[in-house]
Design an enzyme around this catalytic site. Structure first.
Site, PDB file in Angstrom:
ATOM      1  N   LYS A  22       0.785  -1.052   0.052  1.00 53.30           N
ATOM      2  CA  LYS A  22      -0.120   0.127   0.036  1.00 53.30           C
ATOM      3  C   LYS A  22       0.905   1.291   0.058  1.00 53.30           C
ATOM      4  O   LYS A  22       0.610   2.108  -0.922  1.00 53.30           O
ATOM      5  CB  LYS A  22      -0.634  -0.071   1.193  1.00 53.30           C
ATOM      6  CG  LYS A  22      -1.401   1.344   1.659  1.00 53.30           C
ATOM      7  CD  LYS A  22      -2.279   1.383   2.831  1.00 53.30           C
ATOM      8  CE  LYS A  22      -1.838   1.333   4.095  1.00 53.30           C
ATOM      9  NZ  LYS A  22      -1.181   2.801   4.521  1.00 53.30           N
ATOM     10  N   ASN A  23       1.747   1.356   1.071  1.00 53.00           N
ATOM     11  CA  ASN A  23       2.481   2.634   1.010  1.00 53.00           C
ATOM     12  C   ASN A  23       3.563   2.956  -0.031  1.00 53.00           C
ATOM     13  O   ASN A  23       4.199   3.752  -0.096  1.00 53.00           O
ATOM     14  CB  ASN A  23       3.454   2.492   2.367  1.00 53.00           C
ATOM     15  CG  ASN A  23       2.309   2.669   3.512  1.00 53.00           C
ATOM     16  OD1 ASN A  23       0.893   3.064   3.315  1.00 53.00           O
ATOM     17  ND2 ASN A  23       2.696   2.426   4.826  1.00 53.00           N
ATOM     18  N   ARG A  92      -4.757  10.238   4.982  1.00 51.51           N
ATOM     19  CA  ARG A  92      -3.445  11.019   4.990  1.00 51.51           C
ATOM     20  C   ARG A  92      -2.948  11.337   3.540  1.00 51.51           C
ATOM     21  O   ARG A  92      -2.159  12.384   3.062  1.00 51.51           O
ATOM     22  CB  ARG A  92      -2.869  11.157   5.990  1.00 51.51           C
ATOM     23  CG  ARG A  92      -3.549  11.446   7.261  1.00 51.51           C
ATOM     24  CD  ARG A  92      -2.643  11.055   8.295  1.00 51.51           C
ATOM     25  NE  ARG A  92      -1.444  11.920   8.346  1.00 51.51           N
ATOM     26  CZ  ARG A  92      -1.232  13.165   8.764  1.00 51.51           C
ATOM     27  NH1 ARG A  92      -2.392  13.518   9.262  1.00 51.51           N
ATOM     28  NH2 ARG A  92      -0.106  13.790   8.818  1.00 51.51           N
ATOM     29  N   CYS A 116      -4.993  12.682  13.192  1.00 47.24           N
ATOM     30  CA  CYS A 116      -5.647  11.195  12.846  1.00 47.24           C
ATOM     31  C   CYS A 116      -5.994  10.618  14.108  1.00 47.24           C
ATOM     32  O   CYS A 116      -5.551  11.211  15.509  1.00 47.24           O
ATOM     33  CB  CYS A 116      -4.656  10.661  12.082  1.00 47.24           C
ATOM     34  SG  CYS A 116      -3.423   9.658  12.903  1.00 47.24           S
ATOM     35  N   ARG A 121      -0.154  14.273  13.843  1.00 50.34           N
ATOM     36  CA  ARG A 121       0.501  14.192  12.457  1.00 50.34           C
ATOM     37  C   ARG A 121       0.528  15.121  11.470  1.00 50.34           C
ATOM     38  O   ARG A 121      -0.164  15.133  10.576  1.00 50.34           O
ATOM     39  CB  ARG A 121      -0.145  12.858  11.885  1.00 50.34           C
ATOM     40  CG  ARG A 121      -0.040  11.573  12.667  1.00 50.34           C
ATOM     41  CD  ARG A 121      -0.582  10.218  11.880  1.00 50.34           C
ATOM     42  NE  ARG A 121       0.041  10.041  10.789  1.00 50.34           N
ATOM     43  CZ  ARG A 121      -0.183   9.078   9.973  1.00 50.34           C
ATOM     44  NH1 ARG A 121      -1.448   8.531   9.939  1.00 50.34           N
ATOM     45  NH2 ARG A 121       0.543   8.546   9.016  1.00 50.34           N
ATOM     46  N   PRO A 122       1.672  16.144  11.905  1.00 48.99           N
ATOM     47  CA  PRO A 122       1.450  17.369  11.125  1.00 48.99           C
ATOM     48  C   PRO A 122       2.295  17.293   9.858  1.00 48.99           C
ATOM     49  O   PRO A 122       2.697  16.108   9.491  1.00 48.99           O
ATOM     50  CB  PRO A 122       2.610  18.325  11.974  1.00 48.99           C
ATOM     51  CG  PRO A 122       3.299  17.385  12.807  1.00 48.99           C
ATOM     52  CD  PRO A 122       2.246  16.082  13.064  1.00 48.99           C
ATOM     53  N   VAL A 123       2.116  18.273   8.676  1.00 50.86           N
ATOM     54  CA  VAL A 123       2.679  18.122   7.681  1.00 50.86           C
ATOM     55  C   VAL A 123       3.585  19.337   7.388  1.00 50.86           C
ATOM     56  O   VAL A 123       3.769  19.721   6.170  1.00 50.86           O
ATOM     57  CB  VAL A 123       1.581  18.192   6.450  1.00 50.86           C
ATOM     58  CG1 VAL A 123       0.890  16.778   6.384  1.00 50.86           C
ATOM     59  CG2 VAL A 123       0.446  19.168   6.692  1.00 50.86           C
ATOM     60  N   ASP A 124       4.314  19.712   8.417  1.00 52.68           N
ATOM     61  CA  ASP A 124       5.008  20.924   8.416  1.00 52.68           C
ATOM     62  C   ASP A 124       6.328  20.620   7.720  1.00 52.68           C
ATOM     63  O   ASP A 124       6.878  21.871   6.882  1.00 52.68           O
ATOM     64  CB  ASP A 124       5.293  21.526   9.866  1.00 52.68           C
ATOM     65  CG  ASP A 124       6.106  20.559  10.647  1.00 52.68           C
ATOM     66  OD1 ASP A 124       5.751  19.464  10.559  1.00 52.68           O
ATOM     67  OD2 ASP A 124       6.837  20.679  11.706  1.00 52.68           O
ATOM     68  N   ASP A 304       4.590   0.213  11.954  1.00 53.07           N
ATOM     69  CA  ASP A 304       3.481  -0.334  11.502  1.00 53.07           C
ATOM     70  C   ASP A 304       3.328  -1.783  11.818  1.00 53.07           C
ATOM     71  O   ASP A 304       2.234  -2.444  11.510  1.00 53.07           O
ATOM     72  CB  ASP A 304       3.601  -0.233   9.769  1.00 53.07           C
ATOM     73  CG  ASP A 304       3.264   1.129   9.330  1.00 53.07           C
ATOM     74  OD1 ASP A 304       2.807   2.043  10.286  1.00 53.07           O
ATOM     75  OD2 ASP A 304       3.655   1.529   8.127  1.00 53.07           O
ATOM     76  N   ARG A 396      -8.656  -0.624   4.916  1.00 54.86           N
ATOM     77  CA  ARG A 396      -7.781   0.385   4.374  1.00 54.86           C
ATOM     78  C   ARG A 396      -6.485  -0.248   3.846  1.00 54.86           C
ATOM     79  O   ARG A 396      -5.735   0.443   2.933  1.00 54.86           O
ATOM     80  CB  ARG A 396      -7.631   1.482   5.304  1.00 54.86           C
ATOM     81  CG  ARG A 396      -8.988   2.237   5.392  1.00 54.86           C
ATOM     82  CD  ARG A 396      -8.390   3.436   6.305  1.00 54.86           C
ATOM     83  NE  ARG A 396      -7.322   4.287   5.529  1.00 54.86           N
ATOM     84  CZ  ARG A 396      -6.925   5.061   6.397  1.00 54.86           C
ATOM     85  NH1 ARG A 396      -6.983   5.471   7.529  1.00 54.86           N
ATOM     86  NH2 ARG A 396      -5.718   5.676   5.688  1.00 54.86           N
TER      87      ARG A 396
END
Ligand code: EPU
Length: 417
Positions: A22-23, A92, A116, A121-124, A304, A396
């Site tokens: 998936k990833n 995300r 989440c 879980r930032p995206v900075d 994970d 998912r």
């Protein structure tokens, strides 16, 4: 909402085929936006998340056919560089389209992912790096509005080797003017896979598989055929199931090179593994040794697989300590595993597991992809019947997990509600 009913204690024997990762698949779909034309992507797992990414690409204007694990993506008519909140909030990884959309269209409107289940879980890192590459970023009604006449290569340095930020910067850098260097880049197999995909499209990335990547921007990329790598987290989940329950479980289609840390930990726990190029054989360990793990970036123990390891250690002969250094709050499964009779206590990001002789079936609830996998493992090993609700989480990230487990002897069925 579907549920699983699991009657525990059945021995697992036979062969399981591992799906594509998936990833690795998700950023590859996003990267297809970088060129106009027809791509063929093989070994694509059919999951809620891959379907979400397909829907997102369709909104952007791609034409897609998905048949028997092969995805045909035609990006010729892409015209709408937008990722709506409705999709981004459910996954995300949709944020991966930011870099490619700005690179191809010079602009993008991408919803901020928000929090989440296990924390902010930032995206900075993504945003700072885009700005360093000449992207103007504005925030409007929860959306990032990104604009750049021309992306410019720069020296990007991450405080932490983020998988997502590395992927996003790579996808912007391949079409940027000049050279981009990424210091402290992620080197997970899924990032290596993305780099190989981009290079096949004509990108010039060197340092693949290290923490220092260099990208020489090119003026255009071309569509390609490509095969996604196997899912190492799915493989690890089945290896743990085999350790708990199999006389002989054969895992096929995994990449042994991506699983070294898992093999080491399983062997320390008492497993007798047979690892060959095209299969891994595993069987039940009668007295599991308690083995501590601390999650870390690749090649360390993957976050994970933390939840699944907790399920395994719940049945070990003694006490183990499991620490998650990647996500401090990723422990929503602890209370659910304890409902099945596990003895786990939590102190910040450190779980202490006192192994028990047996687990007992109960009603439990999935809270995220890997948490659900840990509940399935515990339920398969437990005495009696377990009902697992909210299994859309597991859908998912795991392809037909109940069918795969049933095919090797588990008693697990899906109840459609
Ligand atoms: N981080 C920041 N700022 C950022 C980005 C990351 O502070 O801008 C922090 C995160 O909060 C976290 C750490 O950096 O503490 C690592 O996050 P990373 O960016 O590496 O994670 P991700 O790209 O969001 C991917 C996987 C996750 C996996 C992590 C870690 C995909 C689609 N997702 O997430 O997979 O847990 O890397 O390996 O590739 C899953 O499959 O169940 C899953 C959650």
């Amino acid at each position: 909402m579907d549920k699983f009913i699991v009657k525990g204690g059945k021995s697992l024997n036979g062969e399981v085929q591992i799906s594509g990762a998936k990833n690795a698949a998700l950023p590859i779909f996003a990267a297809a936006l970088l060129a106009s034309g027809k791509f063929t992507i093989r070994r694509v797992p059919k999951l809620r998340d891959t379907i979400t990414m397909i829907r997102l690409l369709e909104i952007i204007g791609a034409e897609i056919e998905f048949k028997d694990s092969t995805l045909e993506i035609d990006t010729t008519k892409c015209h709408n560089p937008e990722a709506p909140y409705d999709l981004v909030k459910t996954m995300r990884a949709s944020f991966y389209v930011l870099g490619p959309l700005v690179a191809r269209f010079g602009r993008a409107k991408v919803s901020l992912p928000g929090g989440c289940a296990w924390g902010p879980r930032p995206v900075d890192f993504h945003i700072t790096a885009m700005k360093q590459m000449g992207v103007q970023i504005d925030l409007e009604e929860g959306y990032i509005l990104a604009k750049a006449e021309k992306l410019k290569g720069n020296k990007i340095s991450f405080k932490f080797p983020s998988v997502g930020a590395t992927g996003n910067v790579l996808m912007a850098a391949v079409l940027a003017e000049g050279k981009t260097t990424i210091h402290n880049a992620a080197r997970e197999p899924e990032i290596i896979c993305l780099c190989e995909f981009l290079n096949k499209m004509g990108a010039e990335i060197v340092g693949i598989g290290t923490h220092e990547l260099t990208v020489d921007g090119v003026s255009a990329l071309k569509p390609v055929e490509f095969e996604v790598i196997p899912d190492r987290v799915e493989a690890a989940t089945f290896l743990i199931a085999g350790t708990l329950l199999s006389d002989e479980l054969v895992i096929k289609g995994a990449d042994r090179n991506h699983l070294e840390t898992i093999f080491t930990k399983l062997e320390q726990a008492g497993c007798n593994l047979e690892v060959e190029n095209d299969f891994i054989k595993i069987n039940r360990v009668e007295r599991l040794k308690p083995i501590d793990v601390t999650t870390a970036v690749y090649p360390g123990f993957p976050t994970d697989v933390q939840a699944q390891w907790l399920a395994l250690m719940s049945l070990a002969d003694g006490t183990s300590v499991i620490t998650d250094t990647i996500y401090n709050d990723r422990f929503t499964h602890v209370a659910e595993l304890n409902r099945l009779g596990a003895k786990i206590s939590l102190n910040d990001n450190v779980a202490t597991v006192d192994g028990v002789k047996s687990l007992k079936g109960a009603h439990v609830m999935s809270t995220d992809i890997r948490a659900s996998a840990s509940l399935v493992l515990a339920a398969l090993a437990a005495e009696g019947v377990t009902e697992i609700s909210r299994i859309y989480h597991i859908d998912r990230g795991y392809e037909r997990i109940e069918e795969k487990f049933s095919s090797v002897g588990a008693d697990i069925s899906r109840i459609h509600k």
